[in-house]
Design a protein around this motif. Structure first.
Motif, PDB file in Angstrom:
ATOM      1  N   UNK A 137      56.737  25.950  31.626  1.00 33.55           N
ATOM      2  CA  UNK A 137      57.102  26.768  32.702  1.00 33.55           C
ATOM      3  C   UNK A 137      56.174  27.688  32.897  1.00 33.55           C
ATOM      4  N   UNK A 138      55.994  28.602  31.908  1.00 35.04           N
ATOM      5  CA  UNK A 138      55.119  29.698  31.772  1.00 35.04           C
ATOM      6  C   UNK A 138      53.760  29.551  32.523  1.00 35.04           C
ATOM      7  N   UNK A 139      53.001  28.224  31.901  1.00 34.35           N
ATOM      8  CA  UNK A 139      51.913  27.643  32.346  1.00 34.35           C
ATOM      9  C   UNK A 139      52.059  27.526  34.001  1.00 34.35           C
ATOM     10  N   UNK A 140      53.017  26.993  34.358  1.00 34.28           N
ATOM     11  CA  UNK A 140      53.060  26.821  35.872  1.00 34.28           C
ATOM     12  C   UNK A 140      53.015  27.965  36.649  1.00 34.28           C
ATOM     13  N   UNK A 141      53.725  29.029  36.009  1.00 34.61           N
ATOM     14  CA  UNK A 141      53.742  30.489  36.931  1.00 34.61           C
ATOM     15  C   UNK A 141      52.378  31.026  36.878  1.00 34.61           C
ATOM     16  N   UNK A 142      51.646  30.487  35.641  1.00 30.73           N
ATOM     17  CA  UNK A 142      50.099  31.081  36.027  1.00 30.73           C
ATOM     18  C   UNK A 142      49.387  30.600  37.046  1.00 30.73           C
ATOM     19  N   UNK A 143      49.490  29.290  37.336  1.00 28.91           N
ATOM     20  CA  UNK A 143      48.899  28.746  38.502  1.00 28.91           C
ATOM     21  C   UNK A 143      49.165  29.410  39.682  1.00 28.91           C
ATOM     22  N   UNK A 144      50.521  29.696  39.890  1.00 30.12           N
ATOM     23  CA  UNK A 144      51.154  30.073  41.191  1.00 30.12           C
ATOM     24  C   UNK A 144      50.626  31.311  41.352  1.00 30.12           C
ATOM     25  N   UNK A 145      50.640  32.220  40.129  1.00 30.22           N
ATOM     26  CA  UNK A 145      50.100  33.657  40.500  1.00 30.22           C
ATOM     27  C   UNK A 145      48.771  33.765  40.531  1.00 30.22           C
ATOM     28  N   UNK A 146      47.740  32.763  40.108  1.00 27.86           N
ATOM     29  CA  UNK A 146      46.639  32.665  40.377  1.00 27.86           C
ATOM     30  C   UNK A 146      46.317  32.451  41.840  1.00 27.86           C
ATOM     31  N   UNK A 147      47.112  31.687  42.496  1.00 25.47           N
ATOM     32  CA  UNK A 147      47.046  31.542  44.119  1.00 25.47           C
ATOM     33  C   UNK A 147      47.301  32.871  44.921  1.00 25.47           C
ATOM     34  N   UNK A 148      48.415  33.723  44.439  1.00 23.37           N
ATOM     35  CA  UNK A 148      48.748  35.001  44.823  1.00 23.37           C
ATOM     36  C   UNK A 148      47.321  35.907  44.591  1.00 23.37           C
ATOM     37  N   UNK A 149      46.779  36.014  43.422  1.00 24.05           N
ATOM     38  CA  UNK A 149      46.006  37.036  43.204  1.00 24.05           C
ATOM     39  C   UNK A 149      44.664  36.707  44.049  1.00 24.05           C
ATOM     40  N   UNK A 150      44.394  35.201  44.322  1.00 22.21           N
ATOM     41  CA  UNK A 150      43.327  35.227  45.307  1.00 22.21           C
ATOM     42  C   UNK A 150      43.640  35.533  46.674  1.00 22.21           C
ATOM     43  N   UNK A 151      44.744  35.282  47.040  1.00 22.73           N
ATOM     44  CA  UNK A 151      45.229  35.603  48.587  1.00 22.73           C
ATOM     45  C   UNK A 151      45.293  37.185  48.549  1.00 22.73           C
ATOM     46  N   UNK A 152      45.846  38.038  47.611  1.00 21.48           N
ATOM     47  CA  UNK A 152      45.839  39.443  47.808  1.00 21.48           C
ATOM     48  C   UNK A 152      44.298  39.862  47.556  1.00 21.48           C
ATOM     49  N   UNK A 153      43.465  39.532  46.825  1.00 22.20           N
ATOM     50  CA  UNK A 153      42.157  39.840  46.869  1.00 22.20           C
ATOM     51  C   UNK A 153      41.427  39.706  48.081  1.00 22.20           C
ATOM     52  N   UNK A 154      41.678  38.610  48.874  1.00 22.38           N
ATOM     53  CA  UNK A 154      40.974  38.379  50.248  1.00 22.38           C
ATOM     54  C   UNK A 154      41.391  39.667  51.145  1.00 22.38           C
ATOM     55  N   UNK A 155      42.793  39.632  51.016  1.00 20.18           N
ATOM     56  CA  UNK A 155      43.357  40.608  51.874  1.00 20.18           C
ATOM     57  C   UNK A 155      42.614  42.106  51.846  1.00 20.18           C
ATOM     58  N   UNK A 156      42.701  42.424  50.419  1.00 20.32           N
ATOM     59  CA  UNK A 156      42.269  43.816  49.980  1.00 20.32           C
ATOM     60  C   UNK A 156      40.641  44.049  50.310  1.00 20.32           C
ATOM     61  N   UNK A 157      40.027  43.028  50.142  1.00 19.82           N
ATOM     62  CA  UNK A 157      38.681  43.132  50.345  1.00 19.82           C
ATOM     63  C   UNK A 157      38.451  43.416  52.027  1.00 19.82           C
ATOM     64  N   UNK A 158      39.124  42.586  52.641  1.00 20.94           N
ATOM     65  CA  UNK A 158      38.992  42.478  54.033  1.00 20.94           C
ATOM     66  C   UNK A 158      39.558  43.909  54.562  1.00 20.94           C
ATOM     67  N   UNK A 159      40.284  44.466  54.204  1.00 22.75           N
ATOM     68  CA  UNK A 159      40.738  45.989  54.477  1.00 22.75           C
ATOM     69  C   UNK A 159      39.680  46.824  54.194  1.00 22.75           C
ATOM     70  N   UNK A 160      38.862  46.792  53.185  1.00 23.88           N
ATOM     71  CA  UNK A 160      37.684  47.672  52.929  1.00 23.88           C
ATOM     72  C   UNK A 160      36.335  47.243  53.776  1.00 23.88           C
ATOM     73  N   UNK A 161      36.479  45.958  54.553  1.00 32.36           N
ATOM     74  CA  UNK A 161      35.548  45.662  55.591  1.00 32.36           C
ATOM     75  C   UNK A 161      34.659  44.831  54.830  1.00 32.36           C
ATOM     76  N   UNK A 162      34.965  43.993  53.826  1.00 32.93           N
ATOM     77  CA  UNK A 162      34.157  43.063  53.252  1.00 32.93           C
ATOM     78  C   UNK A 162      34.314  41.679  53.917  1.00 32.93           C
TER      79      UNK A 162
END
Length: 162
Positions: A137-162
């Motif tokens: 169960x905890x391993x499955x959550x790690x996979x889901x959270x990795x997807x969220x991390x990538x999604x948020x990272x793209x948003x944050x870098x776009x806000x900075x103009x990257x």
């Protein structure tokens, strides 16, 4: 006690079912980890190294307008991104690279132990099976959270103009 506090916070702040699931599993594992002489070699990773990213995400949460200090992320956007990158690197290293390796060995050892014909092992078999269930169960959550991390990272870098 830390997981009890996190579970309480998840209820209080309406964090969502994935966090409630995570904190319930972690609380279960933490309680069962007190079983004498069981999981000692693995505890250092699961309750130590893998939690380094948790300390950083707690700092990062302060920059969130909904759950942290309103306006802090806008006031210090570069700091927010730097902390976010540190979090992502630690999370990916500990929970996406090292976690599966340690989990493989843990599961292999757990299965080997469950196959033994030893009365002492038979007494602990339910605990071992629950640990493996929690690990899945905890391993499955790690996979889901990795997807969220990538999604948020793209948003944050776009806000900075990257």
């Amino acid at each position: 006690s830390y997981q009890i506090k996190n579970l309480h916070d998840s209820f209080s702040w309406n964090d969502g079912p994935e966090y409630l699931f995570h904190h319930c599993l972690s609380l279960c594992v933490g309680g069962m980890a007190m079983y004498p002489t069981y999981n000692i070699p693995y505890a250092e990773f699961y309750f130590g190294l893998s939690e380094l990213s948790t300390a950083i995400v707690c700092l990062l949460a302060n920059f969130d307008d909904a759950h942290g200090v309103k306006g802090l992320g806008d006031a210090f956007p570069i700091t927010k991104v730097v902390i976010g990158v540190i979090f992502a690197v630690l999370f990916i290293t500990a929970r996406c690279i090292i976690w599966p390796i340690i989990s493989y060995y843990y599961t292999r050892d757990a299965i080997a132990v469950l196959r033994e014909d030893n009365p002492e092992i038979k007494k602990r078999s339910l605990v071992i099976k629950i640990f493996v269930f929690c690990l899945v169960g905890l391993s499955a959550l790690q996979i889901g959270w990795l997807g969220i991390i990538f999604y948020v990272a793209v948003e944050e870098f776009q806000k900075l103009g990257f």
